[in-house]
Write a protein that holds these residues in place. Structure first.
Motif, PDB file in Angstrom:
ATOM      1  N   VAL A 298      -0.532   8.566  -8.112  1.00 19.67           N
ATOM      2  CA  VAL A 298      -1.131   7.318  -8.597  1.00 19.67           C
ATOM      3  C   VAL A 298      -1.297   6.319  -7.454  1.00 19.67           C
ATOM      4  O   VAL A 298      -2.280   5.567  -7.397  1.00 19.67           O
ATOM      5  CB  VAL A 298      -0.269   6.713  -9.726  1.00 19.67           C
ATOM      6  CG1 VAL A 298      -0.813   5.359 -10.166  1.00 19.67           C
ATOM      7  CG2 VAL A 298      -0.193   7.670 -10.905  1.00 19.67           C
ATOM      8  N   SER A 299      -0.360   6.325  -6.504  1.00 20.51           N
ATOM      9  CA  SER A 299      -0.402   5.349  -5.403  1.00 20.51           C
ATOM     10  C   SER A 299      -1.650   5.513  -4.532  1.00 20.51           C
ATOM     11  O   SER A 299      -2.040   4.578  -3.832  1.00 20.51           O
ATOM     12  CB  SER A 299       0.858   5.463  -4.540  1.00 20.51           C
ATOM     13  OG  SER A 299       0.940   6.751  -3.946  1.00 20.51           O
ATOM     14  N   HIS A 300      -2.274   6.691  -4.554  1.00 21.36           N
ATOM     15  CA  HIS A 300      -3.506   6.904  -3.783  1.00 21.36           C
ATOM     16  C   HIS A 300      -4.653   6.084  -4.359  1.00 21.36           C
ATOM     17  O   HIS A 300      -5.541   5.635  -3.616  1.00 21.36           O
ATOM     18  CB  HIS A 300      -3.876   8.395  -3.781  1.00 21.36           C
ATOM     19  CG  HIS A 300      -5.167   8.700  -3.075  1.00 21.36           C
ATOM     20  ND1 HIS A 300      -5.265   8.801  -1.705  1.00 21.36           N
ATOM     21  CD2 HIS A 300      -6.434   8.899  -3.559  1.00 21.36           C
ATOM     22  CE1 HIS A 300      -6.506   9.062  -1.373  1.00 21.36           C
ATOM     23  NE2 HIS A 300      -7.249   9.132  -2.473  1.00 21.36           N
ATOM     24  N   TYR A 301      -4.638   5.869  -5.676  1.00 20.96           N
ATOM     25  CA  TYR A 301      -5.756   5.200  -6.345  1.00 20.96           C
ATOM     26  C   TYR A 301      -5.463   3.730  -6.663  1.00 20.96           C
ATOM     27  O   TYR A 301      -6.391   2.927  -6.726  1.00 20.96           O
ATOM     28  CB  TYR A 301      -6.089   5.934  -7.648  1.00 20.96           C
ATOM     29  CG  TYR A 301      -6.551   7.354  -7.439  1.00 20.96           C
ATOM     30  CD1 TYR A 301      -7.862   7.621  -7.044  1.00 20.96           C
ATOM     31  CD2 TYR A 301      -5.682   8.427  -7.612  1.00 20.96           C
ATOM     32  CE1 TYR A 301      -8.297   8.931  -6.840  1.00 20.96           C
ATOM     33  CE2 TYR A 301      -6.104   9.736  -7.414  1.00 20.96           C
ATOM     34  CZ  TYR A 301      -7.407   9.976  -7.027  1.00 20.96           C
ATOM     35  OH  TYR A 301      -7.832  11.260  -6.826  1.00 20.96           O
ATOM     36  N   VAL A 302      -4.192   3.386  -6.900  1.00 17.61           N
ATOM     37  CA  VAL A 302      -3.844   2.020  -7.297  1.00 17.61           C
ATOM     38  C   VAL A 302      -3.352   1.257  -6.069  1.00 17.61           C
ATOM     39  O   VAL A 302      -2.239   1.471  -5.578  1.00 17.61           O
ATOM     40  CB  VAL A 302      -2.770   2.016  -8.405  1.00 17.61           C
ATOM     41  CG1 VAL A 302      -2.408   0.587  -8.787  1.00 17.61           C
ATOM     42  CG2 VAL A 302      -3.272   2.791  -9.626  1.00 17.61           C
ATOM     43  N   GLU A 303      -4.198   0.376  -5.589  1.00 17.59           N
ATOM     44  CA  GLU A 303      -3.884  -0.399  -4.383  1.00 17.59           C
ATOM     45  C   GLU A 303      -2.830  -1.456  -4.700  1.00 17.59           C
ATOM     46  O   GLU A 303      -2.931  -2.183  -5.695  1.00 17.59           O
ATOM     47  CB  GLU A 303      -5.155  -1.069  -3.871  1.00 17.59           C
ATOM     48  CG  GLU A 303      -4.945  -1.906  -2.619  1.00 17.59           C
ATOM     49  CD  GLU A 303      -6.192  -2.688  -2.229  1.00 17.59           C
ATOM     50  OE1 GLU A 303      -6.115  -3.483  -1.270  1.00 17.59           O
ATOM     51  OE2 GLU A 303      -7.233  -2.507  -2.904  1.00 17.59           O
ATOM     52  N   GLU A 304      -1.821  -1.535  -3.849  1.00 14.91           N
ATOM     53  CA  GLU A 304      -0.752  -2.506  -4.051  1.00 14.91           C
ATOM     54  C   GLU A 304      -1.309  -3.929  -4.021  1.00 14.91           C
ATOM     55  O   GLU A 304      -2.025  -4.311  -3.093  1.00 14.91           O
ATOM     56  CB  GLU A 304       0.323  -2.352  -2.968  1.00 14.91           C
ATOM     57  CG  GLU A 304       1.525  -3.249  -3.182  1.00 14.91           C
ATOM     58  CD  GLU A 304       2.657  -2.957  -2.209  1.00 14.91           C
ATOM     59  OE1 GLU A 304       3.703  -3.601  -2.318  1.00 14.91           O
ATOM     60  OE2 GLU A 304       2.488  -2.065  -1.334  1.00 14.91           O
ATOM     61  N   GLY A 305      -1.000  -4.705  -5.050  1.00 14.89           N
ATOM     62  CA  GLY A 305      -1.460  -6.085  -5.129  1.00 14.89           C
ATOM     63  C   GLY A 305      -2.858  -6.239  -5.702  1.00 14.89           C
ATOM     64  O   GLY A 305      -3.335  -7.361  -5.900  1.00 14.89           O
ATOM     65  N   GLY A 306      -3.534  -5.115  -5.993  1.00 13.37           N
ATOM     66  CA  GLY A 306      -4.884  -5.178  -6.541  1.00 13.37           C
ATOM     67  C   GLY A 306      -4.904  -5.482  -8.031  1.00 13.37           C
ATOM     68  O   GLY A 306      -3.858  -5.648  -8.678  1.00 13.37           O
ATOM     69  N   THR A 307      -6.105  -5.550  -8.595  1.00 15.59           N
ATOM     70  CA  THR A 307      -6.281  -5.905 -10.009  1.00 15.59           C
ATOM     71  C   THR A 307      -5.525  -4.950 -10.927  1.00 15.59           C
ATOM     72  O   THR A 307      -4.810  -5.379 -11.841  1.00 15.59           O
ATOM     73  CB  THR A 307      -7.780  -5.885 -10.378  1.00 15.59           C
ATOM     74  OG1 THR A 307      -8.464  -6.829  -9.556  1.00 15.59           O
ATOM     75  CG2 THR A 307      -7.993  -6.242 -11.836  1.00 15.59           C
ATOM     76  N   ILE A 308      -5.676  -3.656 -10.705  1.00 19.03           N
ATOM     77  CA  ILE A 308      -5.013  -2.661 -11.562  1.00 19.03           C
ATOM     78  C   ILE A 308      -3.500  -2.724 -11.369  1.00 19.03           C
ATOM     79  O   ILE A 308      -2.724  -2.637 -12.337  1.00 19.03           O
ATOM     80  CB  ILE A 308      -5.545  -1.249 -11.246  1.00 19.03           C
ATOM     81  CG1 ILE A 308      -7.045  -1.171 -11.531  1.00 19.03           C
ATOM     82  CG2 ILE A 308      -4.797  -0.195 -12.057  1.00 19.03           C
ATOM     83  CD1 ILE A 308      -7.701   0.126 -11.068  1.00 19.03           C
ATOM     84  N   ASP A 309      -3.072  -2.895 -10.130  1.00 19.87           N
ATOM     85  CA  ASP A 309      -1.639  -2.930  -9.839  1.00 19.87           C
ATOM     86  C   ASP A 309      -0.967  -4.135 -10.501  1.00 19.87           C
ATOM     87  O   ASP A 309       0.143  -4.009 -11.031  1.00 19.87           O
ATOM     88  CB  ASP A 309      -1.424  -2.983  -8.320  1.00 19.87           C
ATOM     89  CG  ASP A 309       0.050  -2.903  -7.951  1.00 19.87           C
ATOM     90  OD1 ASP A 309       0.719  -1.957  -8.402  1.00 19.87           O
ATOM     91  OD2 ASP A 309       0.536  -3.798  -7.231  1.00 19.87           O
ATOM     92  N   ARG A 310      -1.607  -5.288 -10.488  1.00 17.88           N
ATOM     93  CA  ARG A 310      -1.005  -6.484 -11.096  1.00 17.88           C
ATOM     94  C   ARG A 310      -0.817  -6.299 -12.596  1.00 17.88           C
ATOM     95  O   ARG A 310       0.211  -6.681 -13.163  1.00 17.88           O
ATOM     96  CB  ARG A 310      -1.869  -7.720 -10.798  1.00 17.88           C
ATOM     97  CG  ARG A 310      -1.845  -8.157  -9.340  1.00 17.88           C
ATOM     98  CD  ARG A 310      -2.392  -9.578  -9.180  1.00 17.88           C
ATOM     99  NE  ARG A 310      -3.768  -9.690  -9.651  1.00 17.88           N
ATOM    100  CZ  ARG A 310      -4.843  -9.480  -8.897  1.00 17.88           C
ATOM    101  NH1 ARG A 310      -4.684  -9.114  -7.626  1.00 17.88           N
ATOM    102  NH2 ARG A 310      -6.058  -9.610  -9.379  1.00 17.88           N
ATOM    103  N   GLU A 311      -1.811  -5.702 -13.259  1.00 19.59           N
ATOM    104  CA  GLU A 311      -1.696  -5.448 -14.692  1.00 19.59           C
ATOM    105  C   GLU A 311      -0.613  -4.401 -14.972  1.00 19.59           C
ATOM    106  O   GLU A 311       0.169  -4.538 -15.929  1.00 19.59           O
ATOM    107  CB  GLU A 311      -3.038  -4.969 -15.255  1.00 19.59           C
ATOM    108  CG  GLU A 311      -3.047  -4.693 -16.742  1.00 19.59           C
ATOM    109  CD  GLU A 311      -2.873  -5.943 -17.590  1.00 19.59           C
ATOM    110  OE1 GLU A 311      -2.451  -5.797 -18.762  1.00 19.59           O
ATOM    111  OE2 GLU A 311      -3.150  -7.066 -17.103  1.00 19.59           O
ATOM    112  N   ALA A 312      -0.555  -3.355 -14.137  1.00 14.75           N
ATOM    113  CA  ALA A 312       0.466  -2.318 -14.316  1.00 14.75           C
ATOM    114  C   ALA A 312       1.863  -2.896 -14.145  1.00 14.75           C
ATOM    115  O   ALA A 312       2.788  -2.545 -14.885  1.00 14.75           O
ATOM    116  CB  ALA A 312       0.236  -1.183 -13.320  1.00 14.75           C
ATOM    117  N   PHE A 313       2.027  -3.792 -13.168  1.00 13.95           N
ATOM    118  CA  PHE A 313       3.338  -4.418 -12.965  1.00 13.95           C
ATOM    119  C   PHE A 313       3.734  -5.271 -14.163  1.00 13.95           C
ATOM    120  O   PHE A 313       4.887  -5.235 -14.612  1.00 13.95           O
ATOM    121  CB  PHE A 313       3.340  -5.264 -11.695  1.00 13.95           C
ATOM    122  CG  PHE A 313       4.561  -6.133 -11.574  1.00 13.95           C
ATOM    123  CD1 PHE A 313       5.803  -5.569 -11.341  1.00 13.95           C
ATOM    124  CD2 PHE A 313       4.471  -7.520 -11.714  1.00 13.95           C
ATOM    125  CE1 PHE A 313       6.942  -6.368 -11.243  1.00 13.95           C
ATOM    126  CE2 PHE A 313       5.595  -8.317 -11.616  1.00 13.95           C
ATOM    127  CZ  PHE A 313       6.837  -7.737 -11.375  1.00 13.95           C
TER     128      PHE A 313
END
Length: 780
Positions: A298-313
């Protein structure tokens, strides 16, 4: 302090005096229960139970304070103004939980002053009345926990009210122009906009209409909204996911180990769509095997601090209700791009093991890979292979895929990868046996699931039991999580390990373990409460093995579970008690758990030679994930309770066999033997006597008839009422006309004053202990 002399039993007064001395000399230091037992000099179970009683009395008298972990300290509290969290109770006995970890303090409704559950507040201590518990009054609401609430809309002429049933002691007034089209009986979400000082009800506005009361989607969304969980995925996050490129470039493949030609498959529930783990196995010769635990990258596609990552967090976890999954990641990611689907090339982060036939790990590496799953198995399919071919010799399976002897006995067509499943099963069983030999605790309670129709209506129930196929997957996931944690946490002497989110599990609550010891003694069993962690865990396992298949199995497992601490995430590693691992993390489910995604990123960073990260920052991330995990679990239980109430609501007046699953001062809980639906039998409905609550022995005792209702007793019950709004079932007991009460010893006189059930139990136990030759609290 001197130990209790042989043959002499300490009385309550002596124990109290010793406790006072211990804490006066402690200098305010926290002491755990084991330290207290040692310093006071008590070694027998009755003396320990009496010591716990005296500790509780000293806490009640404000001489001691205690935290939730069973630690005590001398309470020197001169301040009258304290900050903490307000907790609202349905019975109106609200409490204030001090920030400093002191004991809960009563806040009556008249002294709550508009405080809501979870609010951070400032209180003033009130003068204590003789013989009464300590009370406080809310003087300031420092920070609201939340300002949105879910409930049923009641619309009248020109205005409306939100009826919450659970969260608030009062309704929320809604002006007509703030109804947002909501109709009478709708389930809605309301935001409080104002609460005038002299007004009983707050003022609010409708921010979302979920649907008509009773509609399945509306009720499930209401449960999610009640616990602050999202029930829709934000459009801008879905758009960000739509922009991701699912293809795998030759350059990316070149950077990874290629497992596409290695026999690989997934084993999941039949309705699963998010396949975040796969297994591979191939022979290396000389009795050695390479086993790969492949996890979606998943880390390959979900950029840390990005839009998807913020929602996932923010979500931190996927939520599993009875009839649906609310994913942590957008559907395009969790069900398509990242999901390890059959016959599709996928990027993975893999834990690769070289193992021998005994299940020993000879080598390990964590590496980025590209894989292609050859087969998507359901648990039922894998279990079928294991059961039909489980007696085949391991020697026959030494070269899976082309061994003529196994081809002759194997009951699956070629290409189905059955031989590989059988070898993995054998390795998994060796891993499991070794884990339990080391002291891992094995709670193996069956789970009940609902069969529901397309409208969400529960039709029937079925029992979900973990079989060999489930345990196969579990063991290799545990192995991967453990070795990943060890790869970061174990360093040469003199070096400091780098920061990693661990999955930690503390030792059991000492007080609850003592209560468990006393409780199982009634059934003729023993359990250790002292010694090393391994000694205690092996003793627990022995107990669980001894009760297997016995009528008391369920109740003893239930009480033992209550003594366990909750597992959580932290960068401060204390090991995992339940698994008996010194290092353990979560690596294997990044599609549905945010801590796993954190671990993947840190592994990549450290593998590239990166420096460690901030302890403070990552501990904060861990705390958030632990909190969201608990909230998600609570919402899941609420959805199950709703379906149980709906299911039994169509069976009003019918009788069933049950078992007493809980005993409280206000009644007993009864669980249906077949469906596991649980309901309450209120104390007021137990006719013919006044019942007293014996907390230490988990039972109610009739004062006149001496009728006893024990935790675990089998009973016959009738379904009386089903309240879907409260998710509450009321049962009544069908009395056994042939019941003959036990002949009790004469109870001590209360001398004109009615004792509370708890106080009565303490007096009875203390008198027996003081008598000198009798066993404390002899149980029937």
């Amino acid at each position: 302090m001197a130990k209790q002399s042989k043959g002499k039993r300490l009385n309550k007064k002596e124990i109290r005096n010793r406790l006072l001395l211990v804490f006066e000399q402690s200098g305010g230091e926290e002491l755990n229960v084991k330290d207290i037992f040692r310093q006071v000099g008590v070694g027998t179970h009755p003396a320990k139970m009496m010591t716990l009683d005296v500790l509780n009395e000293l806490v009640f008298d404000d001489f001691l304070s205690t935290d939730k972990k069973g630690n005590y300290r001398h309470a020197v509290r001169e301040v009258q103004v304290i900050e903490g969290v307000f907790r609202r109770k349905k019975n109106g006995h609200n409490v204030f939980v001090p920030d400093d970890g002191g004991k809960d303090i009563l806040v009556t409704e008249r002294n709550s002053h508009h405080a809501l559950d979870g609010d951070h507040v400032r209180v003033t201590m009130l003068a204590r009345r003789r013989g009464h518990t300590r009370e406080a009054e809310v003087t300031e609401i420092i920070k609201r926990a939340k300002d949105t609430f879910v409930g049923r809309l009641q619309v009248e002429r020109g205005y409306g009210f939100l009826i919450t049933e659970r969260a608030l002691a009062t309704d929320i007034f809604i002006p007509k122009d703030r109804l947002k089209g909501g109709k009478n009986g709708d389930k809605v979400v309301v935001k409080i906009t104002d609460w005038p000082e002299n007004s009983k009800s707050p003022i609010g506005k409708v921010i979302d209409v979920l649907g008509a009361q009773g509609e399945n989607d509306a009720e499930m969304h209401a449960i999610l909204a009640e616990y602050g969980l999202p029930y829709v995925y934000p459009k801008h996050v879905e758009r960000a996911a739509d922009k991701l490129e699912p293809g795998i470039t030759p350059e990316e493949i070149a950077r990874r180990e290629d497992f596409r030609d290695v026999p690989t498959f997934t084993i999941d529930p039949r309705d699963a769509k998010d396949f975040d783990d796969a297994l591979s196995i191939r022979p290396l010769g000389s009795g050695k095997w390479e086993v790969g635990v492949h996890i979606a990258d998943v880390s390959h596609y979900v950029e840390e601090g990005g839009t998807i990552d913020r929602e996932a967090f923010d979500r931190a976890t996927s939520v599993y209700l009875v009839d649906r999954t609310i994913p942590m990641l957008p559907e395009r990611l969790c069900n398509f791009i990242c999901s390890l689907r059959q016959d599709e090339e996928k990027l993975a982060y893999s834990a690769v093991f070289e193992m021998n036939e005994k299940g020993d790990v000879l080598k390990f590496r964590a590496v980025k890979t590209v894989i292609c799953s050859n087969r998507r198995f359901t648990y039922e399919e894998a279990q079928n292979i294991i059961e039909r071919n489980g007696q085949a010799s391991p020697d026959d399976l030494a070269t899976p895929g082309d061994h003529p002897q196994i081809d002759g006995s194997f009951d699956q067509p070629k290409g189905e990868w059955g031989k590989e499943i059988l070898w993995l099963d054998r390795l998994a069983k060796q891993l499991r046996a070794r884990r339990f030999q080391a002291g891992a605790i094995g709670f193996d309670r069956p789970e009940v699931r609902f069969e529901i129709d397309e409208k969400g209506k529960p039709l029937s129930t079925y029992v979900k039991i973990a079989k060999d196929a489930n345990k196969l997957v579990e063991e290799f996931m545990l192995l991967a999580n453990r070795f990943v944690a060890e790869s970061v946490g174990i360093v040469p002497k003199g070096k400091q390990p780098k920061v990693l989110p661990y999955r930690i599990h503390d030792v059991p609550d000492p007080e609850k373990m003592e209560k468990l010891r006393g409780f199982v003694a009634k059934f003729g069993y023993k359990v250790r409460t002292e010694g090393t962690k391994t000694d205690v865990s092996k003793s627990l396992n022995k107990l669980l093995g001894e009760v297997k298949g016995k009528k008391e199995e369920g109740v003893i497992e239930m009480v033992a579970l209550r003594a366990m601490m909750k597992a959580r995430y932290s960068v401060h590693n204390i090991g995992h008690y339940g698994l008996m691992f010194r290092h353990y993390t979560h690596f294997t489910s990044p599609i549905r758990r945010y801590p796993d995604l954190l671990v993947h990123r840190l592994l990549s960073k450290y593998a590239a030679g990166g420096r460690t990260v901030s302890v403070t920052k990552y501990e904060s991330l861990c705390e958030h994930c632990s909190e969201r995990e608990q909230i998600a679990a609570t919402a899941e239980r609420a959805s199950i309770k709703y379906k149980q109430t709906e299911f039994m609501g169509e069976r009003i007046g019918r009788e069933f066999d049950g078992v007493i699953s809980g005993v409280t001062e206000f009644g007993i809980y009864v669980e249906d033997v077949l469906t596991k639906c649980e309901g309450m039998v209120p104390l007021r409905d137990l006719s013919g006597d006044y019942y007293e609550f014996d907390e230490d022995n988990y039972r109610l005792v009739g004062r006149r008839t001496k009728r006893i209702y024990n935790l675990g007793d089998k009973v016959r019950f009738r379904v009386e009422r089903a309240n879907l709004e409260r998710r509450q079932l009321d049962f009544s007991l069908i009395e056994d006309e042939n019941y003959v009460p036990p002949v009790p010893k004469k109870a001590p006189s209360s001398k004109g004053r009615k004792s509370s059930p708890a106080e009565y139990g303490r007096k009875k136990a203390n008198k027996k202990a003081d008598a000198g030759g009798k066993k404390k609290g002899k149980r029937r």
